[in-house]
Scaffold this motif. Sequence first.
Motif, PDB file in Angstrom:
ATOM      1  N   PRO B 344      -0.388   9.075  11.386  1.00  0.00           N
ATOM      2  CA  PRO B 344      -0.475   7.672  10.935  1.00  0.00           C
ATOM      3  C   PRO B 344      -0.547   7.517   9.419  1.00  0.00           C
ATOM      4  O   PRO B 344      -0.499   6.398   8.911  1.00  0.00           O
ATOM      5  CB  PRO B 344      -1.766   7.169  11.582  1.00  0.00           C
ATOM      6  CG  PRO B 344      -2.551   8.396  11.887  1.00  0.00           C
ATOM      7  CD  PRO B 344      -1.569   9.478  12.151  1.00  0.00           C
ATOM      8  N   SER B 350      -1.665   4.530   2.245  1.00  0.00           N
ATOM      9  CA  SER B 350      -2.592   5.171   3.181  1.00  0.00           C
ATOM     10  C   SER B 350      -3.504   6.163   2.483  1.00  0.00           C
ATOM     11  O   SER B 350      -4.338   6.794   3.132  1.00  0.00           O
ATOM     12  CB  SER B 350      -1.808   5.881   4.297  1.00  0.00           C
ATOM     13  OG  SER B 350      -1.120   6.998   3.777  1.00  0.00           O
ATOM     14  N   ASN B 434      -6.266   0.165   9.950  1.00  0.00           N
ATOM     15  CA  ASN B 434      -6.560   1.471  10.537  1.00  0.00           C
ATOM     16  C   ASN B 434      -7.330   2.365   9.568  1.00  0.00           C
ATOM     17  O   ASN B 434      -7.760   3.459   9.942  1.00  0.00           O
ATOM     18  CB  ASN B 434      -5.280   2.184  10.972  1.00  0.00           C
ATOM     19  CG  ASN B 434      -4.704   1.603  12.242  1.00  0.00           C
ATOM     20  OD1 ASN B 434      -3.585   1.105  12.268  1.00  0.00           O
ATOM     21  ND2 ASN B 434      -5.493   1.637  13.307  1.00  0.00           N
ATOM     22  N   TYR B 441      -9.714   7.211   8.802  1.00  0.00           N
ATOM     23  CA  TYR B 441      -8.812   6.641   9.810  1.00  0.00           C
ATOM     24  C   TYR B 441      -9.604   6.187  11.028  1.00  0.00           C
ATOM     25  O   TYR B 441     -10.584   6.816  11.418  1.00  0.00           O
ATOM     26  CB  TYR B 441      -7.770   7.679  10.239  1.00  0.00           C
ATOM     27  CG  TYR B 441      -6.754   7.112  11.200  1.00  0.00           C
ATOM     28  CD1 TYR B 441      -5.729   6.301  10.741  1.00  0.00           C
ATOM     29  CD2 TYR B 441      -6.835   7.366  12.566  1.00  0.00           C
ATOM     30  CE1 TYR B 441      -4.801   5.752  11.614  1.00  0.00           C
ATOM     31  CE2 TYR B 441      -5.914   6.824  13.448  1.00  0.00           C
ATOM     32  CZ  TYR B 441      -4.904   6.013  12.965  1.00  0.00           C
ATOM     33  OH  TYR B 441      -3.995   5.468  13.838  1.00  0.00           O
ATOM     34  N   THR B 443      -9.098   3.767  14.916  1.00  0.00           N
ATOM     35  CA  THR B 443      -8.177   3.065  15.810  1.00  0.00           C
ATOM     36  C   THR B 443      -8.801   1.796  16.367  1.00  0.00           C
ATOM     37  O   THR B 443      -8.120   0.976  16.959  1.00  0.00           O
ATOM     38  CB  THR B 443      -7.754   3.972  16.982  1.00  0.00           C
ATOM     39  OG1 THR B 443      -8.939   4.432  17.642  1.00  0.00           O
ATOM     40  CG2 THR B 443      -6.949   5.150  16.491  1.00  0.00           C
ATOM     41  N   ALA B 452      -2.331  -3.636  13.832  1.00  0.00           N
ATOM     42  CA  ALA B 452      -1.891  -3.497  12.438  1.00  0.00           C
ATOM     43  C   ALA B 452      -0.543  -4.162  12.195  1.00  0.00           C
ATOM     44  O   ALA B 452       0.106  -3.906  11.185  1.00  0.00           O
ATOM     45  CB  ALA B 452      -1.811  -2.022  12.060  1.00  0.00           C
ATOM     46  N   SER B 453      -0.131  -5.024  13.084  1.00  0.00           N
ATOM     47  CA  SER B 453       1.199  -5.613  12.937  1.00  0.00           C
ATOM     48  C   SER B 453       1.192  -6.762  11.933  1.00  0.00           C
ATOM     49  O   SER B 453       0.148  -7.331  11.628  1.00  0.00           O
ATOM     50  CB  SER B 453       1.701  -6.122  14.294  1.00  0.00           C
ATOM     51  OG  SER B 453       0.854  -7.164  14.749  1.00  0.00           O
ATOM     52  N   THR B 462       4.572  -2.810  12.516  1.00  0.00           N
ATOM     53  CA  THR B 462       3.446  -2.681  13.454  1.00  0.00           C
ATOM     54  C   THR B 462       2.462  -1.610  13.044  1.00  0.00           C
ATOM     55  O   THR B 462       1.396  -1.492  13.658  1.00  0.00           O
ATOM     56  CB  THR B 462       3.962  -2.356  14.876  1.00  0.00           C
ATOM     57  OG1 THR B 462       4.726  -1.145  14.812  1.00  0.00           O
ATOM     58  CG2 THR B 462       4.827  -3.473  15.417  1.00  0.00           C
ATOM     59  N   THR B 463       2.796  -0.806  12.039  1.00  0.00           N
ATOM     60  CA  THR B 463       1.904   0.286  11.627  1.00  0.00           C
ATOM     61  C   THR B 463       1.868   0.347  10.102  1.00  0.00           C
ATOM     62  O   THR B 463       2.749  -0.199   9.422  1.00  0.00           O
ATOM     63  CB  THR B 463       2.422   1.647  12.134  1.00  0.00           C
ATOM     64  OG1 THR B 463       3.669   1.929  11.475  1.00  0.00           O
ATOM     65  CG2 THR B 463       2.623   1.653  13.644  1.00  0.00           C
ATOM     66  N   GLU B 466       5.055   1.712   8.773  1.00  0.00           N
ATOM     67  CA  GLU B 466       6.155   0.742   8.720  1.00  0.00           C
ATOM     68  C   GLU B 466       5.983  -0.235   7.569  1.00  0.00           C
ATOM     69  O   GLU B 466       6.962  -0.687   6.975  1.00  0.00           O
ATOM     70  CB  GLU B 466       6.251  -0.011  10.058  1.00  0.00           C
ATOM     71  CG  GLU B 466       6.753   0.864  11.204  1.00  0.00           C
ATOM     72  CD  GLU B 466       6.798   0.131  12.526  1.00  0.00           C
ATOM     73  OE1 GLU B 466       7.043   0.800  13.546  1.00  0.00           O
ATOM     74  OE2 GLU B 466       6.576  -1.103  12.561  1.00  0.00           O
TER      75      GLU B 466
END
Lengths: 393, 553
Positions: B344, B350, B434, B441, B443, B452-453, B462-463, B466
């Motif tokens: 992820p 991130s 996330n 991290y 969930t 997360a969209s 959605t992530t 992305e």
Amino acid sequence: MRRSMCIFTVGLGLLATGASAEPANAPSVMPPAKVGRMHGYVMTHFYFAQPDTDPETDCPGGMTMSLRDDFIAQLPPADRERASQVTELGKVARMILATDHPKSGLKLGEWLTNKDMYGGHNVCDNPADYEYTQYKTIEHAGTAKGLNLDGTADGAATASTCAHKKFTGADGTPAIDNQMWRGFGCIKVYRHDGNMDWDSNIRTGEWTVLMEVSDPKGGGPDGDVDVAFYSGKDPVTLDANRHIPAGLSLSVSDDPRFRAVTRGHIANGVLTTEPVDFTFKYDNQIVHVPWVFDAVRFRLALQPDGSIKGMMGGYADIEKLYNFVVMPQSIQGAVSNKIDCPGLYAALHRLADGERDPATGTCKAVSVAFDVEAIPAFVIHPSDKQAALGGKP
Amino acid sequence: MSRALLRGAAALALLGALAGCKPDEPANSGAQPVVQRLSEQQYRQTIADIFGADIKVTGRFEPIVRREGLQAVGAVAATVTPSGFEQFDVMARGIAAQAFDDAHRARTVDCQPKAADAPDSACAAHVLARYGRLLFRRPLTDDEVKDRVAVADAATRSAGNFYAGLQFALATELEMPEFLFRIDRSVADPDHSGQRRLDGYAKASRLSFLLWNAAPDSELLDAAGHGDLDTRRGLTREVDRLLASPRLEEGVRAFFSDMLVFESFDTLAKDPLIYPKFSTAVAASAQEQTLKTVADLLVRQNADYRDLFVTRHTFMNRALGPVYYVPVASKEGWEPFDFPADDPRGGLLSQVSFTALYAHPGQSSPTLRGKAIRELLLCQKVPAPPANVDFTVVQDTSNPLYRTARARLTAHRTAPTCAGCHKIMDPIGLALENFDGAGGYRTTEAGTPIDASGDLNGRAFTTPIELGHALHDDPAATACLVGTLYKYAAGRAPVPGEAAWLKWLNDRFAADGYRLVDLLRTIATSDGFYAVSQPASASRDEANLRHGQGKEG
């Protein structure tokens, strides 16, 4: 090095998936720390398996004598009351010396006059050379912690063990062997409410014990596993609350003496391992004595939070056990911890139940049990570093 | 782009064509010259370069207030307060004492005084002119040398020691505005009648601080002195030399530290009960991880800038290992690390430096993260919240009706005064939920799975990965980098007369595959980078700085 998909991989038995750090009051789950097929752990707790039992039941009439009280007991009856008013051990020893008759008095005099106290002849470094009047041990067959090491139900002698009494576990587990507890259990500091804190030695980096467990063979949560134990090369680092955090990367010792590889089995979330000899490396500023165990085996429950908890059982050579536990304290430590060195040393020999000499029929080791707790940690091998750096050493 | 900017761009494009600029480079009006205070890092690097890395700089630097999103621009408005000057005085005396002490004298004093306890004006002049040139980033005038030698001689007589005199005189050089401030001196542009451009030494400073975040070295000052930086060949040669140096990484790191507001790490704190893994070591490592990632990707690999938002290649150390929950083989230092393709994590967004910096001490903040993406990475201004905004719903993490940040912000957005801004911040900030407030991290939040969209300028995701790809493909991201880098390089915001030139810069950046090193080369070798529009204020500023040179400007 690439991270295995530890977060989403169903690993050992009950190991949960995912990690959440907030809010503070949420139960936190430690994901597996997996490198390849091996789940790594670092021990956060390792100490005598102390049952929460009644001291009066274990040691009727109170704890065993301290070294000082044992000295006083050696005085002629007329001097005992006067000596009991003397708080300083050295003065007590001089009174013994002045009586000019007990065997111990002369030896104590040597200690008192020796300029090199640590290198000299003293009662705790040479316990066999001194007398004791009384040393109390746990004699009942009631509750204690440990594992059945000899496989017998009654502790009868076998080819490799000597006859001894068994305990019963708090959960009713029969035929538990833990002669070390019989020897140490009437010394206040070694009981559950005593003041010994060996875990602080883990937190300060004086010793690090690592463990690896493979994925169960067969792909399910239960099955045979490979297990390895290592002394760590690196001290742990602590989080902001002075706890050992999950997910540390810790390297194994370069010394093969401090590694042990065995096999195990996981069933219903409990890992049991086959016996293996293991030596723990221990280093602090003044003590560099390894802790040697023979035929150790573990019974560890995999916890929902990702940690493991359970017990290690095995045998400890009496000389090595005494050298590790008592000798580094020096006589000052033994006095303050109220350890009657000659009494303890003799008791351990009397209680010895392991490593039987077939020629003499005597045993030179005692059965031991330790509580163990460990949390996920990435166990690093020298080859991992080479791989991480692209093969360059 | 505003109409005014477009009009200015069209006019200047025509002007450029008539004035004979490089065929493809539109004219740049330039702006007024600026005077920038050295940053702490620039000060320290300059001292290390000139006197050696073992010289300790002990003192407190007054902070530079961020302007136009950059400290480099704030440095133009930075002054020195009396207490700040006291600190510079302490530092100057300490540096000078070390530079000429017994341990360093053989290296730093390359002439032999006639006597150790008496003035030697010739030797003092030689030493003070040598260091004055490196410190002022231009040669000292004869009068300036005479002044410093007079100080040295007087101090020598007073102390009875030649080196004590040198120390005192050097300390005065270190306290002068010519050292503490970068001064844009300009001269008439011989190629463009009626226009001005930076003089050679000011060009050298711009180049060196942009590319190395350090003062010009002796070679670059020589090139400036010979007029090489006023020729296409000479300028290109020096730019290529600076770009080829390993020191380019320092320049790039300094720019991204400024762009990503990394000085905020100095005061970043996390609640230890909630984020026990977060420590000062983690904070320092998080910054370094990002800067190493940037330097590796954009300098060593010379990769596409946009890959910064999606790259899975980074570096890891033992301090960060538990936060990322990954194994780190090396006990000391850093090692390269690749997140697996299905991990992820990937890209700048991130990394702990981003997710922890843009969060609250005890919880994540989709709003802060969304605002940072909009303002820092897309250069889109987010208005400040109204003074009477009610944060009750957002801050109450115990409300069972709103267990996640998404739920709380959705409720918060029902207030019309809040909805407008949150609409542009929250969808992208929520994509990073996330990652908790310390970069770990997760969930779920409060037992509820995290959604997360969202969408970025119409592109759905959605992530977090992305979202990184959406940012990668957003043209605003590259335009933002160009604009921010130019502001950083020039020390000021662009003016309308630079619009066409900036568009050309953007086009070149795209044509070069969005490679930062090429963008730096384009800027550094352009005419527009050195254009100056208006000398009047520069002359006034310089007059206030009691200079001995700069008759031109």
